[in-house]
Design a protein around this motif. Sequence first.
Motif, PDB file in Angstrom:
ATOM      1  N   GLY A 141     -10.811  -3.455  -9.483  1.00 12.32           N
ATOM      2  CA  GLY A 141      -9.965  -2.741  -8.537  1.00 12.32           C
ATOM      3  C   GLY A 141      -8.490  -3.025  -8.753  1.00 12.32           C
ATOM      4  O   GLY A 141      -8.105  -3.909  -9.520  1.00 12.32           O
ATOM      5  N   ILE A 142      -7.651  -2.270  -8.060  1.00 12.51           N
ATOM      6  CA  ILE A 142      -6.200  -2.440  -8.121  1.00 12.51           C
ATOM      7  C   ILE A 142      -5.780  -3.487  -7.090  1.00 12.51           C
ATOM      8  O   ILE A 142      -6.220  -3.445  -5.942  1.00 12.51           O
ATOM      9  CB  ILE A 142      -5.471  -1.114  -7.840  1.00 12.51           C
ATOM     10  N   THR A 143      -4.916  -4.402  -7.495  1.00 18.01           N
ATOM     11  CA  THR A 143      -4.423  -5.434  -6.587  1.00 18.01           C
ATOM     12  C   THR A 143      -2.907  -5.499  -6.671  1.00 18.01           C
ATOM     13  O   THR A 143      -2.340  -5.647  -7.756  1.00 18.01           O
ATOM     14  CB  THR A 143      -5.023  -6.808  -6.930  1.00 18.01           C
ATOM     15  N   LEU A 144      -2.251  -5.394  -5.525  1.00 20.76           N
ATOM     16  CA  LEU A 144      -0.797  -5.456  -5.450  1.00 20.76           C
ATOM     17  C   LEU A 144      -0.379  -6.643  -4.589  1.00 20.76           C
ATOM     18  O   LEU A 144      -1.051  -6.979  -3.609  1.00 20.76           O
ATOM     19  CB  LEU A 144      -0.221  -4.175  -4.840  1.00 20.76           C
ATOM     20  N   ALA A 145       0.733  -7.260  -4.943  1.00 18.15           N
ATOM     21  CA  ALA A 145       1.299  -8.343  -4.141  1.00 18.15           C
ATOM     22  C   ALA A 145       2.775  -8.064  -3.920  1.00 18.15           C
ATOM     23  O   ALA A 145       3.453  -7.526  -4.800  1.00 18.15           O
ATOM     24  CB  ALA A 145       1.114  -9.693  -4.831  1.00 18.15           C
ATOM     25  N   VAL A 157      -8.658   0.818   1.062  1.00 20.27           N
ATOM     26  CA  VAL A 157      -7.540  -0.104   0.845  1.00 20.27           C
ATOM     27  C   VAL A 157      -7.611  -1.238   1.857  1.00 20.27           C
ATOM     28  O   VAL A 157      -7.807  -0.992   3.056  1.00 20.27           O
ATOM     29  CB  VAL A 157      -6.190   0.628   0.985  1.00 20.27           C
ATOM     30  N   GLY A 158      -7.459  -2.458   1.400  1.00 23.84           N
ATOM     31  CA  GLY A 158      -7.335  -3.611   2.278  1.00 23.84           C
ATOM     32  C   GLY A 158      -5.920  -4.163   2.195  1.00 23.84           C
ATOM     33  O   GLY A 158      -5.374  -4.302   1.099  1.00 23.84           O
ATOM     34  N   ILE A 159      -5.315  -4.442   3.333  1.00 25.06           N
ATOM     35  CA  ILE A 159      -3.964  -5.008   3.391  1.00 25.06           C
ATOM     36  C   ILE A 159      -4.013  -6.267   4.247  1.00 25.06           C
ATOM     37  O   ILE A 159      -4.662  -6.285   5.301  1.00 25.06           O
ATOM     38  CB  ILE A 159      -2.951  -4.017   3.993  1.00 25.06           C
ATOM     39  N   ALA A 160      -3.326  -7.316   3.813  1.00 28.75           N
ATOM     40  CA  ALA A 160      -3.294  -8.561   4.580  1.00 28.75           C
ATOM     41  C   ALA A 160      -1.892  -9.138   4.575  1.00 28.75           C
ATOM     42  O   ALA A 160      -1.160  -9.021   3.577  1.00 28.75           O
ATOM     43  CB  ALA A 160      -4.285  -9.572   4.013  1.00 28.75           C
ATOM     44  N   ALA A 161      -1.520  -9.764   5.699  1.00 26.61           N
ATOM     45  CA  ALA A 161      -0.207 -10.393   5.826  1.00 26.61           C
ATOM     46  C   ALA A 161      -0.276 -11.479   6.877  1.00 26.61           C
ATOM     47  O   ALA A 161      -1.189 -11.524   7.713  1.00 26.61           O
ATOM     48  CB  ALA A 161       0.849  -9.362   6.214  1.00 26.61           C
ATOM     49  N   SER A 162       0.723 -12.359   6.840  1.00 28.15           N
ATOM     50  CA  SER A 162       0.838 -13.410   7.845  1.00 28.15           C
ATOM     51  C   SER A 162       2.280 -13.430   8.336  1.00 28.15           C
ATOM     52  O   SER A 162       2.769 -12.415   8.831  1.00 28.15           O
ATOM     53  CB  SER A 162       0.403 -14.752   7.247  1.00 28.15           C
ATOM     54  N   GLY A 177      -6.648  -3.888  -3.045  1.00 34.06           N
ATOM     55  CA  GLY A 177      -6.181  -4.942  -2.154  1.00 34.06           C
ATOM     56  C   GLY A 177      -4.684  -5.128  -2.266  1.00 34.06           C
ATOM     57  O   GLY A 177      -4.124  -5.082  -3.365  1.00 34.06           O
ATOM     58  N   ILE A 178      -4.035  -5.339  -1.125  1.00 35.82           N
ATOM     59  CA  ILE A 178      -2.577  -5.533  -1.079  1.00 35.82           C
ATOM     60  C   ILE A 178      -2.293  -6.766  -0.240  1.00 35.82           C
ATOM     61  O   ILE A 178      -2.735  -6.874   0.909  1.00 35.82           O
ATOM     62  CB  ILE A 178      -1.870  -4.311  -0.468  1.00 35.82           C
ATOM     63  N   LEU A 179      -1.538  -7.703  -0.799  1.00 38.06           N
ATOM     64  CA  LEU A 179      -1.211  -8.954  -0.117  1.00 38.06           C
ATOM     65  C   LEU A 179       0.292  -9.019   0.094  1.00 38.06           C
ATOM     66  O   LEU A 179       1.067  -8.991  -0.868  1.00 38.06           O
ATOM     67  CB  LEU A 179      -1.695 -10.136  -0.959  1.00 38.06           C
ATOM     68  N   LEU A 180       0.685  -9.103   1.367  1.00 41.30           N
ATOM     69  CA  LEU A 180       2.100  -9.112   1.727  1.00 41.30           C
ATOM     70  C   LEU A 180       2.544 -10.515   2.140  1.00 41.30           C
ATOM     71  O   LEU A 180       1.794 -11.473   2.024  1.00 41.30           O
ATOM     72  CB  LEU A 180       2.341  -8.113   2.866  1.00 41.30           C
ATOM     73  N   THR A 181       3.752 -10.606   2.619  1.00 45.44           N
ATOM     74  CA  THR A 181       4.376 -11.862   3.008  1.00 45.44           C
ATOM     75  C   THR A 181       3.469 -12.734   3.870  1.00 45.44           C
ATOM     76  O   THR A 181       2.720 -12.238   4.706  1.00 45.44           O
ATOM     77  CB  THR A 181       5.685 -11.573   3.774  1.00 45.44           C
ATOM     78  N   GLY A 182       3.544 -14.029   3.677  1.00 46.10           N
ATOM     79  CA  GLY A 182       2.757 -14.930   4.513  1.00 46.10           C
ATOM     80  C   GLY A 182       2.729 -16.340   3.976  1.00 46.10           C
ATOM     81  O   GLY A 182       2.860 -16.564   2.776  1.00 46.10           O
ATOM     82  N   MET A 183       2.544 -17.277   4.876  1.00 47.85           N
ATOM     83  CA  MET A 183       2.476 -18.690   4.528  1.00 47.85           C
ATOM     84  C   MET A 183       1.038 -19.074   4.186  1.00 47.85           C
ATOM     85  O   MET A 183       0.097 -18.579   4.794  1.00 47.85           O
ATOM     86  CB  MET A 183       2.982 -19.509   5.705  1.00 47.85           C
ATOM     87  N   GLY A 184       0.868 -19.943   3.211  1.00 48.48           N
ATOM     88  CA  GLY A 184      -0.458 -20.410   2.848  1.00 48.48           C
ATOM     89  C   GLY A 184      -1.030 -19.658   1.661  1.00 48.48           C
ATOM     90  O   GLY A 184      -0.287 -19.074   0.855  1.00 48.48           O
ATOM     91  N   GLU A 185      -2.364 -19.651   1.565  1.00 48.22           N
ATOM     92  CA  GLU A 185      -3.020 -19.063   0.393  1.00 48.22           C
ATOM     93  C   GLU A 185      -4.108 -18.064   0.761  1.00 48.22           C
ATOM     94  O   GLU A 185      -4.843 -17.601  -0.108  1.00 48.22           O
ATOM     95  CB  GLU A 185      -3.626 -20.180  -0.474  1.00 48.22           C
ATOM     96  N   ASP A 186      -4.232 -17.723   2.041  1.00 45.03           N
ATOM     97  CA  ASP A 186      -5.285 -16.786   2.427  1.00 45.03           C
ATOM     98  C   ASP A 186      -5.102 -15.456   1.697  1.00 45.03           C
ATOM     99  O   ASP A 186      -3.991 -14.926   1.617  1.00 45.03           O
ATOM    100  CB  ASP A 186      -5.255 -16.552   3.940  1.00 45.03           C
TER     101      ASP A 186
END
Length: 352
Positions: free
Chosen positions: A300-304, A162-167, A278-287
């Motif tokens: 793969g499974i992708t959650l936002a 699992v990959g998780i990213a946030a800003s 992949g999971i993308l959480l709160t954050g500014m921009g588009e990374d």
Amino acid sequence: MIVEDSAVVRHLLAHLVSRDPRLELAAAVASAEEALAEIERVRPDVISMDIRLPGLDGLEATRRIMAEHPTPIVVIADAVEERGLRISMNALRAGALTVVEKPLGPGREGWEAVAEAICTQLFIMSQVPVIRQRGIGGMGAGPGRAASARAGVPPFSRPSMVGIAASTGGPPAIARVLGALPADFAAPILLVQHMGASFMEGFAAWLDGLVAPRVLIARDGMRPQPGQVHVAPGNRHLSLTPAGLLRVTDTPPVGGQRPAADVLFDSMARALGPRAMGILLTGMGEDGARGLVAINSAGGITLAEDETTAIVYGMPAAAVRLGGVSASLPLDGIGPRLLRAIGGTLEATGGQ
């Protein structure tokens, strides 16, 4: 509004604000008590908050402000002082938006970069709408938009990593997601959080004390293990090699970010294909948006995180616009969905 008990640092911050054409100094006070007394009259657009204050500390001040006069707060902290770092991370849980390094004064190494980072963060955060803080446990997993209405996990392969990213707003959001997982969670987790490099060790230690899975700073060449969260080091990209090892590099920033979520997600899509999540959480921009598309395209499974709970609905929105999201979920729905997708624990999946 500047809240800082040191007269030297208070005057220094006031000087930084006054020389920046994007900012105007509304007030500069020496204590949390003064800030609370003045905030209704001054009505600042953003607050620079020292964390170590006499009387009420910055954490309690943040709690009070977010409960009574919700205002964007930028925590100014000493990056090497352990107790201050812990208070700073808890202030983020209480509603502060970001943390930046306290300036040491002109002539010090990196002075201009630190000064620019402070003013830029104050300006950006002044534009973020905030709501009355409901407490760390008060946000329900209410219904999201159409993509999150599907009840079950989509019929993808079971993810192996699992990959998780946030800003902006990421630390408390990450704590909520990981807080839903057991210590023997059946897959490794790779984590990118946009934050000043000097704060990353403290961030990982703070998170490790909050959640059941073990949290540690990623090291080049490590093999990620189930039940562990590997955090990208400060100012370094984190990726996964085809052999399943962690790669930590200082290659140029991608989209202005290092570490970059796109680097992590792209590498996972290439190395794992349909077994990446992949999971993308709160954050500014588009990374992270294009990287999430890569994982989605690989099966793969992708959650936002859904707009209803994201402090800044920038990165998740970009991924949705690009069509890279399997499901958008309110924050409290992400951990349970992650558990169902992976199968929960090593015992449940037959792991060793």
